[in-house]
Enzyme design. Structure first.
Site, PDB file in Angstrom:
ATOM      1  N   LYS A 288      -2.383   7.715  10.695  1.00 14.56           N
ATOM      2  CA  LYS A 288      -3.581   6.882  10.720  1.00 14.56           C
ATOM      3  C   LYS A 288      -3.995   6.534  12.163  1.00 14.56           C
ATOM      4  CE  LYS A 288      -3.896   6.975   6.241  1.00 14.56           C
ATOM      5  NZ  LYS A 288      -2.801   6.568   5.429  1.00 14.56           N
TER       6      LYS A 288
HETATM    7  C1  LIG Z   1      -6.065   6.156   0.190  1.00 11.97           C
HETATM    8  C2  LIG Z   1      -4.652   5.663   0.252  1.00 11.97           C
HETATM    9  N1  LIG Z   1      -4.299   4.619  -0.504  1.00 11.97           N
HETATM   10  C3  LIG Z   1      -3.037   4.144  -0.507  1.00 11.97           C
HETATM   11  C4  LIG Z   1      -2.053   4.705   0.280  1.00 11.97           C
HETATM   12  C5  LIG Z   1      -0.642   4.173   0.146  1.00 11.97           C
HETATM   13  O1  LIG Z   1      -0.098   3.807   1.315  1.00 11.97           O
HETATM   14  P1  LIG Z   1       1.513   3.794   1.547  1.00 11.97           P
HETATM   15  O2  LIG Z   1       1.949   5.207   1.697  1.00 11.97           O
HETATM   16  O3  LIG Z   1       1.589   2.997   2.786  1.00 11.97           O
HETATM   17  O4  LIG Z   1       2.157   3.117   0.386  1.00 11.97           O
HETATM   18  C6  LIG Z   1      -2.375   5.790   1.095  1.00 11.97           C
HETATM   19  C7  LIG Z   1      -1.363   6.416   1.951  1.00 11.97           C
HETATM   20  O5  LIG Z   1      -1.592   6.825   3.034  1.00 11.97           O
HETATM   21  C8  LIG Z   1      -3.712   6.285   1.091  1.00 11.97           C
HETATM   22  O6  LIG Z   1      -4.077   7.325   1.841  1.00 11.97           O
END
Ligand SMILES: Cc1ncc(COP(=O)(O)O)c(C=O)c1O
Length: 403
Positions: free
Chosen positions: A202
């Site tokens: 990110k």
């Molecule tokens: C659109 C979206 N939502 C939720 C998440 C979930 O994040 P995490 O992997 O930090 O749990 C991600 C992960 O990158 C994502 O790209």
């Protein structure tokens, strides 16, 4: 009769020389000495978790995105779970979201034993289509979860209008969209709650970690409690007040982001503007180049949006090519271009098929896009040469497979 494609350059997948000698990933973090020093300083301090760096990071973040409150979490999944809880989702409720997202967006609804209801996306941005959302509203609907796909903000004004009309909570999954703008406003202060990710690919990273922003003090308080076992005060607050007493007021979790990672986040946040500028520069160069290549559709940017470009997903015009997406994908990988695909539509995963009976065909726009999408490398540390290599490889492969 099949036509044999002719190309001046043999593809790497067929034994030709690849465009690059080394592999270029689709995303990668940038960590500098100041970042490392900030983490080391915390390791030498009194607080490794739930200390001063958490507050400092949250305040800096809220100010940066123009929100009143920012609450950090250990992951996007944890934060979405907390937001679903704060929105009041409970068994029997429904929340509407996009099928073209990471499974976590819909899973958070299931954690609350509510039902995720998908609505199709618009063909241009691949974000939730407000008209489709409206069709899915029922007397059980309690929330809408728009996703800012690839970093392009969702249609937040029409979605907020629908939410207002039906008294729904809007939880924006802006995991791709830190620094994006919508109608000249920062993403982060528009929805009821907005979720930003700090995964290494990110714009800003803490390894794992997330921030939820809100202008609603009630949501902020619930989010803080939910991430800390449902306890009404933090350990540092109690220490500062010379107090041992605390109360657990709701069933929460340990979803805290430690000081070590918040210190990294504070340093990384200082580079957000530069990182965004670089991503926008790369996106502009890509789009200029790909508009010239038949068979490739670059991402659309709407007039009201300034995307954050977490991803740069092109779509292949299958009708103009002799092969399918899988073949183009493999050919680009062989050229040492780290392409990826975002996303397999959530309802097509075995878990969702088995549990909800999805068979495919329910969301034609998202499903059609999925068969054509390829995410190209996009990260702020990419050099001009990296960018040109991607353009060269896409041009080489797509031209080779031209009908
Ligand atoms: C659109 C979206 N939502 C939720 C998440 C979930 O994040 P995490 O992997 O930090 O749990 C991600 C992960 O990158 C994502 O790209």
């Amino acid at each position: 009769m099949t036509t044999i494609p002719v190309s001046p350059q043999p593809l790497a997948i067929d034994g030709g020389a690849p465009v690059r000698e080394s592999f270029l990933p689709y995303g990668r973090q940038s960590v500098d000495e100041a970042d490392i020093q900030a983490v080391v300083d915390v390791l030498r301090s009194d607080w490794l978790t739930t200390g001063p760096k958490v507050v400092e990071f949250e305040e800096a973040f809220a100010a940066r995105v123009g929100a009143t409150h920012a609450v950090s979490f250990s992951s996007g999944t944890a934060a979405l779970h907390a937001a679903a809880f704060a929105a009041g989702l409970k068994p029997g409720d429904e929340a509407i979201t996009s099928p073209l997202t990471f499974a976590a967006t819909a899973n958070c609804v299931l954690y609350q034993e509510a039902t995720p209801v998908f609505a199709d996306v618009t063909a241009d941005t691949l974000n939730l289509d407000p008209d489709e959302v409206e069709k899915k509203i029922s007397r059980h609907t309690r929330a809408i979860l728009p996703v800012d796909y690839a970093g392009h903000p969702a249609s937040l004004t029409p979605i907020r209008d629908i939410a207002q009309k039906h008294e729904l909570v809007v939880i924006e999954d802006a995991c791709h969209a830190l620094g994006a703008e919508y109608e000249q406003r920062q993403v982060g202060g528009i929805a009821d709650m907005t979720v930003f990710s700090f995964h290494p690919v990110k714009h800003v990273t803490t390894g794992e970690g997330v921030m939820v922003t809100t202008n609603n003090p009630q949501f902020a308080e619930t989010l803080r409690r939910f991430r800390n076992h449902g306890i009404s005060s933090g350990a540092r607050q109690r220490q500062n007040a010379g107090q041992w007493h605390y109360e657990m007021v709701l069933l929460g979790f340990n979803y805290r982001l430690p000081d070590i990672l918040c210190a990294l986040g504070i340093q990384q946040l200082k580079k957000l503007d530069a990182n965004l500028a670089r991503r926008r520069e790369i996106a502009a160069r890509y789009s200029d180049a790909f508009r010239q290549i038949p068979g490739v559709i670059p991402p659309t940017v709407r007039a009201e949006a300034n995307p954050a470009w977490h991803l740069y997903p092109i779509r292949l015009e299958a009708e103009k090519l002799t092969v399918d997406r899988a073949r183009v994908f493999r050919a680009l990988r062989a050229e040492n271009i780290g392409v990826n695909v975002h996303y397999i539509p959530v309802h097509l995963h075995p878990y969702y098929r088995d549990r909800f009976g999805y068979k495919g065909g329910e969301f034609p726009v998202a499903e059609n896009a999925y068969t054509r999408l390829i995410s190209l490398p996009m990260f702020h540390a990419m050099s001009d040469q990296d960018t040109e290599d991607v353009i060269e490889a896409v041009t080489k492969v797509v031209t080779y497979f031209k009908r």
